[in-house]
Design a protein around this motif. Structure first.
Motif, PDB file in Angstrom:
ATOM      1  N   UNK A 110       0.859  -1.183   0.000  1.00 56.49           N
ATOM      2  CA  UNK A 110       0.000   0.000   0.000  1.00 56.49           C
ATOM      3  C   UNK A 110       0.896   1.235   0.000  1.00 56.49           C
ATOM      4  N   UNK A 111       1.322   1.633  -1.168  1.00 56.36           N
ATOM      5  CA  UNK A 111       2.276   2.738  -1.291  1.00 56.36           C
ATOM      6  C   UNK A 111       1.716   4.055  -0.770  1.00 56.36           C
ATOM      7  N   UNK A 112       0.423   4.267  -0.946  1.00 57.53           N
ATOM      8  CA  UNK A 112      -0.185   5.518  -0.470  1.00 57.53           C
ATOM      9  C   UNK A 112      -0.088   5.602   1.053  1.00 57.53           C
ATOM     10  N   UNK A 113      -0.442   4.528   1.735  1.00 56.72           N
ATOM     11  CA  UNK A 113      -0.365   4.528   3.199  1.00 56.72           C
ATOM     12  C   UNK A 113       1.087   4.561   3.662  1.00 56.72           C
ATOM     13  N   UNK A 114       1.950   3.831   2.984  1.00 56.53           N
ATOM     14  CA  UNK A 114       3.363   3.768   3.372  1.00 56.53           C
ATOM     15  C   UNK A 114       4.052   5.126   3.241  1.00 56.53           C
ATOM     16  N   UNK A 115       3.508   5.995   2.417  1.00 50.11           N
ATOM     17  CA  UNK A 115       4.127   7.310   2.231  1.00 50.11           C
ATOM     18  C   UNK A 115       3.700   8.323   3.291  1.00 50.11           C
ATOM     19  N   UNK A 116       2.686   7.976   4.098  1.00 45.31           N
ATOM     20  CA  UNK A 116       2.178   8.902   5.107  1.00 45.31           C
ATOM     21  C   UNK A 116       3.049   8.897   6.361  1.00 45.31           C
ATOM     22  N   UNK A 117       3.123  10.042   7.022  1.00 46.32           N
ATOM     23  CA  UNK A 117       3.852  10.142   8.290  1.00 46.32           C
ATOM     24  C   UNK A 117       2.999   9.545   9.404  1.00 46.32           C
TER      25      UNK A 117
END
Length: 131
Positions: A110-117
């Motif tokens: 889940x790249x979108x979630x993994x990119x979140x702080x």
């Protein structure tokens, strides 16, 4: 090795249930009355961390963390008696929360979630709970 953890945890939970049932002090405690105890034990954990840094011994820290764990279990048992939630709810809740807040580890696809702080994930999590 995991079975040792489970057996030790189960024994502690059994002890706390028995204290809640039979001990004159533990049997009358409430969330509010245990608040001061939790505050004191948390301060003692911090002192244990300081002692670890100074002396290199983890004995005191180990003991104080045990005291906090006992209070978490006792608070959870009281909540269960009140019909609020169970110890299992607490355990599964924190497990789910940690998985959600660590997508790089538990949902690497889940790249979108993994990119979140961490803060963004926390905010997103709270928004999901409100729905």
């Amino acid at each position: 090795m995991e079975n040792n953890y489970q057996a030790a945890f189960d024994e502690l939970v059994k002890v706390v249930y028995e204290l809640r049932e039979k001990c004159p002090w533990d049997s009358v405690q409430t969330h509010e009355s245990l608040g001061v105890c939790l505050q004191n034990e948390t301060e003692e954990v911090l002192e244990g961390i300081d002692a670890l840094s100074r002396e290199g011994s983890g004995d005191n820290l180990c003991e104080e963390l045990g005291d906090v764990l006992m209070l978490v279990i006792l608070q959870s048992i009281i909540a269960q008696e009140e019909g609020l939630f169970t110890l299992e709810d607490v355990i599964f809740g924190i497990s789910s929360k940690m998985k959600y807040r660590h997508p790089k580890i538990f949902s690497p696809g889940d790249e979108a979630a993994a990119s979140l702080s961490w803060e963004e994930l926390k905010k997103r999590e709270k928004q999901l709970r409100r729905k």
